[in-house]
Design a protein around this motif. Structure first.
Motif, PDB file in Angstrom:
ATOM      1  N   ASP A  49       0.836  -1.205   0.000  1.00 55.80           N
ATOM      2  CA  ASP A  49       0.000   0.000   0.000  1.00 55.80           C
ATOM      3  C   ASP A  49       0.871   1.256   0.000  1.00 55.80           C
ATOM      4  OD1 ASP A  49      -2.438  -1.362   0.045  1.00 55.80           O
ATOM      5  OD2 ASP A  49      -2.413  -1.525   2.228  1.00 55.80           O
ATOM      6  N   GLY A  54      -1.013  -0.239  -3.221  1.00 52.10           N
ATOM      7  CA  GLY A  54      -1.806  -1.466  -3.232  1.00 52.10           C
ATOM      8  C   GLY A  54      -1.993  -2.041  -4.617  1.00 52.10           C
ATOM      9  N   SER A  56      -3.457  -0.843  -7.038  1.00 45.62           N
ATOM     10  CA  SER A  56      -4.905  -0.756  -7.248  1.00 45.62           C
ATOM     11  C   SER A  56      -5.318   0.257  -8.307  1.00 45.62           C
ATOM     12  CB  SER A  56      -5.582  -0.380  -5.919  1.00 45.62           C
ATOM     13  OG  SER A  56      -5.099   0.871  -5.457  1.00 45.62           O
ATOM     14  N   ARG A 193      -0.156   5.959  -2.549  1.00 52.83           N
ATOM     15  CA  ARG A 193      -1.567   6.200  -2.881  1.00 52.83           C
ATOM     16  C   ARG A 193      -1.884   7.694  -2.843  1.00 52.83           C
ATOM     17  NH1 ARG A 193      -5.405   2.106  -2.473  1.00 52.83           N
ATOM     18  NH2 ARG A 193      -4.067   1.004  -0.989  1.00 52.83           N
ATOM     19  N   PRO A 285      -2.136  -3.426 -11.374  1.00 50.01           N
ATOM     20  CA  PRO A 285      -2.229  -4.832 -10.971  1.00 50.01           C
ATOM     21  C   PRO A 285      -1.515  -5.811 -11.892  1.00 50.01           C
ATOM     22  CG  PRO A 285      -4.318  -4.060 -11.882  1.00 50.01           C
ATOM     23  CD  PRO A 285      -3.457  -2.857 -11.735  1.00 50.01           C
TER      24      PRO A 285
END
Length: 574
Positions: A49, A54, A56, A193, A285
Motif C-alpha cells: 500500500d 496497493g 490498485s 496512494r 495490478p
C-alpha cells in the motif's frame, strides 16, 4: 529547470489584486491535496500500500499520474519559454521528452512490472548478490532524486517570488520551506496512494490550463497555425530565422552540434532510467495495465507538448520576445506573461485572474513532482539500503515502512537546506544531470539485467558507479560550472550586479556564464554542457567490462532463465 528571476510581471496597480487571487488558489489546491493525502493514509495498511498504492490503480489513472509526475515546471514553463525565445529549437526538448517514452514502452515498462516489486533494484538484484547491487542502485536513485528535487524547489522559490510580486531572499526561503514541508507530508502520510492522487489532480489541472491557453491563442489567429507562426517570427525580432534551426544550438559549430546530440541522448534514454518514473509501473495490478498506462501517458504527454508549442509561439506573438527576456532572460515567464496578456493585459482584472490561475497550476506542478521524487528516494533507502543492505533482509514490512517515512522526513529536510543554499545558483544543470545519470547509470544495468544472460554482479556495480561518477564529474568540468567565454560560448552583456558577483568590469570579455557554479571567467575543461555523449557509453562499457572480467557462477544461468520467464510472461510476478 532554469532559475526564475524575481522580475515583476504585473503593473504596480494590480499587484495586491493578483497576490490575493494567487494566494487563494494556492491555498485551495493545497487544501484539496492535504484532504486527499489524509484520506489515502487510511487505506495504507501494508508495504505494498505504501510503496505501490496497493497496485490498485487502473491503466488510465496511472497514465495520468505518470503524466503528472513527468510534466514538471521545467516542461510547462521552460519549454514554452524555449519556443518563445528560440523558436524552432524548442522542438528539440519537446520531441526528446516525448520520444523517450517509446524506449520506456518497448524495453522497460512491462518487463519491469513483471520482474520487480517496489524499486528498480528489485530487478537488478534478482539474479545477483543483493548487497552490492542494491547499495549501488540505492545510491544512484537518491543522487538522481536529490538533483531533481533541488532544481524543482529552487525554481519554486523564485517562481512564487515572481508571480506574487514579492522581493527579497526571505520570500524565496519561506517558499522553499513550505514546498518541502508539503512534500514531506504527502509522502510520509499518504505514501504512494496519496502521492498518486496528488499527481492525478495536478495532471488534470495542468492539461486543462494548457488547453484553455492553446484554444484562446489559436482563436486570436482564426485557428490557423501558419498565421500564428508568422506573427511569432515577426514579433521575435529574428524574422524567418525564428522558424529555422540554429538560434539556440549553432547550426555550423561542431561543439554545439555535439552538445545537441548529447542532450538528445540523455533526454531519450534518461526517462527509462528515472527512479520516480520507474516505480509508477508497480502501482498497477498487471503488466498489461503497465503497458496500457504508458500508452495513456504517451497520449497525454504528447498532447501536452503540442500545446506548449502553441503557448510558446503564442507568447512570442502576443507578448514579444523582448518583453519576455526583460522579465526573465531564460524565458521561464513566457506562459504566465501570455496568461496575463490573454486575460486583458497588465493592469486588468482579467489578466490578474488568469495569471493567478496559471501560477497555481505551476505551483501544483512543482508539488506533485517533488512528492514523487521524495517517495522514490525514501522507498529506495528503506527497501534497498536499510532492509537488504544494512539488515540483510531480516526486517518486517512494518519496520521497513516506518524507516521509509523517517527517510522521507530526512531526505526532505536535506533537500530544503540544500535548496536554501542553492537558491542563488543557476540550477539548470541539475535537471540535465539527473537525466544524464539515469541514462548513464540506471538504464545500462536495467537493459543488461533483462536481456544479457552473462550479466553479473560486478557488471551491475561497475555500470552504475561508472555512469554515475562520469556524469557528475563531466558536469562539474563543463561550461555550466565554469563560465569563461570562448569561441563556442561568447561573452555576455553583464549587468552591474552580475559584474560585481563575477568580480569583473561590466565590459568584461571573459564571462560566458554569469551564473556559473565555480567561476565566471575560467574556461571550462570539458566543452559540452551535457555529459551524455560521453557518460552514457562509459556506463554501458563499464557494465560490459565488469561482466567480462568477472567469473561466472553455475546458478547464474538458472536465475536468468527464471527472470526471463517472469519478465516475459508475468509468472511469479508480485
Amino acid at each position: 529547470m532554469r532559475e526564475f528571476l524575481a522580475a515583476p510581471v504585473l503593473a504596480q496597480g494590480t499587484d495586491n489584486e493578483h497576490r490575493t487571487f494567487s494566494l487563494i488558489l494556492f491555498a485551495l489546491f493545497v487544501g484539496i491535496t492535504l484532504y486527499i493525502t489524509i484520506w489515502a493514509s487510511r487505506q495504507n495498511k501494508t508495504a505494498a500500500d505504501y510503496y505501490a498504492g496497493g497496485r490498485s490503480f487502473s491503466a488510465f489513472q496511472n497514465g495520468l499520474a505518470i503524466g503528472g509526475d513527468y510534466m514538471s515546471a521545467a516542461s510547462f514553463l521552460g519549454i514554452a519559454g524555449l519556443f518563445a525565445l528560440s523558436g524552432y529549437d524548442g522542438f528539440l526538448y519537446s520531441i526528446g521528452f516525448l520520444v523517450a517514452w517509446l524506449v520506456a514502452l518497448l524495453l522497460v515498462a512491462e518487463m519491469l512490472r513483471n520482474s520487480g516489486r517496489f524499486t528498480m533494484a528489485d530487478v537488478l538484484a534478482f539474479r545477483m548478490r543483493q548487497r552490492p547491487v542494491r547499495a549501488a542502485a540505492g545510491i544512484s536513485t537518491i543522487v538522481v532524486s536529490i538533483f531533481y528535487l533541488l532544481a524543482q524547489m529552487v525554481g519554486a522559490g523564485a517562481l512564487v517570488n515572481l508571480l506574487l510580486g514579492t522581493e527579497g531572499e526571505a520570500a524565496k526561503i519561506w517558499t522553499i520551506v513550505v514546498v518541502g514541508a508539503l512534500m514531506i507530508f504527502y509522502v510520509t502520510v499518504g505514501g504512494m496512494r496519496g502521492t498518486t492522487w496528488v499527481q492525478i489532480v495536478k495532471a488534470v489541472m495542468l492539461m486543462t490550463g494548457a488547453l484553455i491557453m492553446t484554444i484562446w491563442v489559436l482563436s486570436k489567429y482564426s485557428f490557423n497555425l501558419s498565421t500564428l507562426l508568422d506573427a511569432a517570427a515577426d514579433k521575435s525580432g529574428k524574422g524567418d530565422a525564428f522558424l529555422q534551426p540554429g538560434l539556440k544550438y549553432g547550426a555550423t559549430d561542431m561543439w554545439s552540434k555535439l552538445d545537441l546530440l548529447s542532450l538528445g541522448l540523455a533526454l531519450v534514454l534518461g526517462t527509462a532510467g528515472l527512479p520516480h518514473i520507474l516505480i509508477r509501473f508497480y502501482t498497477v495490478p498487471t503488466a498489461k495495465a503497465a503497458r496500457k498506462s504508458v500508452n495513456w501517458a504517451i497520449g497525454i504527454i504528447g498532447a501536452f507538448y503540442l500545446m506548449t508549442l502553441v503557448i510558446g509561439f503564442g507568447a512570442a506573438a502576443l507578448v514579444g520576445s523582448a518583453a519576455i527576456k526583460k522579465a526573465d532572460p531564460g524565458g521561464n515567464t513566457a506562459a504566465p506573461q501570455l496568461a496575463e496578456e490573454l486575460g486583458g493585459g497588465a493592469g486588468s482584472t482579467g489578466g490578474a485572474i488568469f495569471l493567478a490561475i496559471i501560477a497555481a497550476v505551476a505551483f501544483a506542478t512543482i508539488l506533485a513532482v517533488v512528492a514523487g521524487l521524495t517517495l522514490a528516494s525514501s522507498s529506495s533507502f528503506a527497501h534497498d539500503l536499510f532492509s537488504n543492505v544494512f539488515k540483510r533482509g531480516k526486517v518486517t514490512e512494518l519496520d521497513e515502512v516506518k524507516v521509509a517515512r523517517i527517510a522521507a522526513l530526512i531526505i526532505g529536510a536535506i533537500a530544503i537546506v540544500l535548496s536554501i543554499f542553492a537558491r542563488g545558483l543557476n540550477v539548470a544543470f541539475l535537471v540535465a544531470l539527473a537525466f544524464a545519470v539515469a541514462a548513464s547509470a540506471n538504464l545500462p544495468t536495467l537493459l543488461f539485467s533483462l536481456f544479457w544472460k552473462k550479466f553479473n554482479t560486478r557488471g551491475a556495480v561497475w555500470g552504475i558507479y561508472g555512469g554515475l561518477i562520469s556524469a557528475v564529474v563531466l558536469v562539474l568540468l563543463s561550461p555550466v560550472a565554469w563560465g569563461g567565454a570562448s569561441e563556442t560560448k561568447p561573452a555576455l552583456k553583464l549587468t552591474a550586479t552580475q559584474a560585481e558577483k563575477c568580480d569583473v568590469p561590466v565590459t568584461s570579455k571573459e564571462v560566458g556564464n554569469a551564473t556559473a557554479l565555480f567561476s565566471c571567467t575560467t574556461k571550462a575543461p570539458f566543452p559540452l554542457e551535457n555529459p551524455g555523449l560521453i557518460s552514457i557509453p562509459v556506463g554501458f562499457l563499464a557494465a560490459a567490462l565488469g561482466t567480462i572480467t568477472a567469473g561466472r557462477r553455475r546458478e547464474d544461468d538458472a536465475l536468468y532463465a527464471e527472470l526471463e520467464v517472469r519478465a516475459l510472461t508475468g509468472t511469479g510476478a508480485h
